[in-house]
Motif scaffolding. Structure first.
Motif, PDB file in Angstrom:
ATOM      1  N   LYS A  86       0.827  -1.212   0.000  1.00 31.08           N
ATOM      2  CA  LYS A  86       0.000   0.000   0.000  1.00 31.08           C
ATOM      3  C   LYS A  86       0.859   1.259   0.000  1.00 31.08           C
ATOM      4  CE  LYS A  86      -4.193  -1.713   0.308  1.00 31.08           C
ATOM      5  NZ  LYS A  86      -5.191  -1.520  -0.702  1.00 31.08           N
ATOM      6  N   HIS A  87       1.891   1.291   0.837  1.00 27.85           N
ATOM      7  CA  HIS A  87       2.736   2.486   0.915  1.00 27.85           C
ATOM      8  C   HIS A  87       3.611   2.640  -0.328  1.00 27.85           C
ATOM      9  CE1 HIS A  87       1.430   2.320   5.077  1.00 27.85           C
ATOM     10  NE2 HIS A  87       1.730   3.594   5.132  1.00 27.85           N
ATOM     11  N   ASN A  88       4.053   1.547  -0.887  1.00 29.30           N
ATOM     12  CA  ASN A  88       4.862   1.645  -2.103  1.00 29.30           C
ATOM     13  C   ASN A  88       4.048   2.130  -3.294  1.00 29.30           C
ATOM     14  OD1 ASN A  88       7.294   1.000  -0.960  1.00 29.30           O
ATOM     15  ND2 ASN A  88       7.247  -1.137  -1.586  1.00 29.30           N
ATOM     16  N   ALA A  89       2.749   1.974  -3.242  1.00 34.61           N
ATOM     17  CA  ALA A  89       1.890   2.411  -4.344  1.00 34.61           C
ATOM     18  C   ALA A  89       1.502   3.887  -4.254  1.00 34.61           C
ATOM     19  CB  ALA A  89       0.622   1.547  -4.376  1.00 34.61           C
ATOM     20  N   LEU A  90       1.897   4.562  -3.178  1.00 38.79           N
ATOM     21  CA  LEU A  90       1.516   5.963  -3.011  1.00 38.79           C
ATOM     22  C   LEU A  90       2.323   6.863  -3.946  1.00 38.79           C
ATOM     23  CD1 LEU A  90       1.267   6.204   0.867  1.00 38.79           C
ATOM     24  CD2 LEU A  90      -0.621   6.255  -0.769  1.00 38.79           C
ATOM     25  N   PRO A  91       1.660   7.543  -4.861  1.00 35.10           N
ATOM     26  CA  PRO A  91       2.391   8.462  -5.730  1.00 35.10           C
ATOM     27  C   PRO A  91       2.803   9.708  -4.948  1.00 35.10           C
ATOM     28  CG  PRO A  91       0.032   8.564  -6.195  1.00 35.10           C
ATOM     29  CD  PRO A  91       0.237   7.482  -5.170  1.00 35.10           C
ATOM     30  N   GLY A  92       3.960  10.211  -5.255  1.00 34.80           N
ATOM     31  CA  GLY A  92       4.408  11.459  -4.639  1.00 34.80           C
ATOM     32  C   GLY A  92       4.984  11.324  -3.250  1.00 34.80           C
ATOM     33  N   LEU A  93       5.066  10.126  -2.722  1.00 34.44           N
ATOM     34  CA  LEU A  93       5.632   9.923  -1.390  1.00 34.44           C
ATOM     35  C   LEU A  93       7.142  10.146  -1.447  1.00 34.44           C
ATOM     36  CD1 LEU A  93       4.889   9.030   1.519  1.00 34.44           C
ATOM     37  CD2 LEU A  93       5.473   6.705   0.825  1.00 34.44           C
ATOM     38  N   GLU A  94       7.639  10.991  -0.575  1.00 33.86           N
ATOM     39  CA  GLU A  94       9.067  11.326  -0.538  1.00 33.86           C
ATOM     40  C   GLU A  94       9.699  10.791   0.746  1.00 33.86           C
ATOM     41  OE1 GLU A  94       9.224  15.571  -0.970  1.00 33.86           O
ATOM     42  OE2 GLU A  94       8.262  15.514  -2.948  1.00 33.86           O
ATOM     43  N   GLU A  95      11.018  10.661   0.707  1.00 35.88           N
ATOM     44  CA  GLU A  95      11.743  10.123   1.865  1.00 35.88           C
ATOM     45  C   GLU A  95      11.423  10.894   3.140  1.00 35.88           C
ATOM     46  OE1 GLU A  95      15.909   9.025   1.465  1.00 35.88           O
ATOM     47  OE2 GLU A  95      15.696   9.244  -0.708  1.00 35.88           O
ATOM     48  N   ASP A  96      11.427  12.208   3.064  1.00 35.40           N
ATOM     49  CA  ASP A  96      11.238  13.027   4.257  1.00 35.40           C
ATOM     50  C   ASP A  96       9.819  12.945   4.816  1.00 35.40           C
ATOM     51  OD1 ASP A  96      12.593  14.825   6.098  1.00 35.40           O
ATOM     52  OD2 ASP A  96      11.179  16.345   5.374  1.00 35.40           O
ATOM     53  N   ASP A  97       8.870  12.450   4.031  1.00 31.06           N
ATOM     54  CA  ASP A  97       7.507  12.310   4.541  1.00 31.06           C
ATOM     55  C   ASP A  97       7.458  11.365   5.743  1.00 31.06           C
ATOM     56  OD1 ASP A  97       6.576  14.062   2.591  1.00 31.06           O
ATOM     57  OD2 ASP A  97       6.098  12.440   1.194  1.00 31.06           O
ATOM     58  N   PHE A  98       8.348  10.404   5.781  1.00 31.00           N
ATOM     59  CA  PHE A  98       8.386   9.490   6.923  1.00 31.00           C
ATOM     60  C   PHE A  98       8.849  10.221   8.188  1.00 31.00           C
ATOM     61  CE2 PHE A  98       8.246   6.518   3.457  1.00 31.00           C
ATOM     62  CZ  PHE A  98       7.457   5.495   3.939  1.00 31.00           C
ATOM     63  N   ARG A  99       9.770  11.174   8.038  1.00 27.39           N
ATOM     64  CA  ARG A  99      10.213  11.971   9.190  1.00 27.39           C
ATOM     65  C   ARG A  99       9.045  12.798   9.715  1.00 27.39           C
ATOM     66  NH1 ARG A  99      11.428  16.976  10.063  1.00 27.39           N
ATOM     67  NH2 ARG A  99      11.391  17.486   7.853  1.00 27.39           N
ATOM     68  N   LEU A 100       8.295  13.392   8.798  1.00 30.31           N
ATOM     69  CA  LEU A 100       7.127  14.183   9.211  1.00 30.31           C
ATOM     70  C   LEU A 100       6.091  13.296   9.889  1.00 30.31           C
ATOM     71  CD1 LEU A 100       6.745  16.338   5.965  1.00 30.31           C
ATOM     72  CD2 LEU A 100       7.818  17.021   8.138  1.00 30.31           C
ATOM     73  N   TRP A 101       5.857  12.106   9.322  1.00 35.07           N
ATOM     74  CA  TRP A 101       4.873  11.171   9.876  1.00 35.07           C
ATOM     75  C   TRP A 101       5.265  10.754  11.294  1.00 35.07           C
ATOM     76  CZ3 TRP A 101       4.905   6.295  11.888  1.00 35.07           C
ATOM     77  CH2 TRP A 101       3.673   5.636  11.989  1.00 35.07           C
ATOM     78  N   ILE A 102       6.530  10.336  11.468  1.00 35.09           N
ATOM     79  CA  ILE A 102       6.940   9.849  12.791  1.00 35.09           C
ATOM     80  C   ILE A 102       6.966  10.999  13.800  1.00 35.09           C
ATOM     81  CG2 ILE A 102       9.469   9.993  12.548  1.00 35.09           C
ATOM     82  CD1 ILE A 102       7.487   7.120  14.192  1.00 35.09           C
TER      83      ILE A 102
END
Length: 149
Positions: A86-102
């Motif tokens: 599911k997460h790999n299919a997200l268009p536009g997901l960037e590396e730093d988005d995980f930092r923002l999420w956590i």
């Protein structure tokens, strides 16, 4: 005549019951999930990413996330899904988005739980975020960033 060896007897032992990873209730998990995603929806970067994917199906997503977090934190076994896919299919997901999420997840957990409980939940959330980040962006030459440690 040679003696036959004694038959091998295999006895199954019941598995030890799994102890919840953290001492929280299903209601507390629901509060965490609801508050976290309410905050995510207001986030200037993450909000649009989630809204593009979940417009019209937020209720279904929140229920799925409740099952996921109950399975992770309480070992309820009620979640089945493929978070990496599911997460790999997200268009536009960037590396730093995980930092923002956590960062948002840690802030939400800290606002709801005692420090020890929030820290225990955050350790698990970081492990999950790291796994998802590695599945999406990791290579032998691109290791997970320090903030996912």
């Amino acid at each position: 005549m040679a003696e036959r060896p004694a038959p091998i007897v295999i006895e199954a032992r019941p598995a030890q019951p799994r102890v919840p990873a953290v001492d929280v209730s299903p209601d507390e998990i629901a509060t965490l999930v609801d508050r976290f995603y309410a905050d995510i929806r207001l986030h200037p970067r993450l909000g649009p990413l989630f809204e593009d994917r979940l417009a019209g199906i937020w209720d279904m997503h929140l229920e799925r996330m409740n099952r996921f977090w109950r399975s992770v934190l309480l070992h309820s076994g009620e979640y089945s899904g493929q978070p990496v896919v599911k997460h790999n299919a997200l268009p536009g997901l960037e590396e730093d988005d995980f930092r923002l999420w956590i960062g948002q997840f840690e802030q939400t957990a800290a606002s709801l739980f005692a420090p020890d409980t929030a820290a225990a939940i955050t350790v698990i959330a970081r492990r999950i975020a790291r796994s998802l980040w590695l599945a999406r962006f990791g290579t032998p030459f691109n290791q997970a960033p320090e903030w996912l440690a």
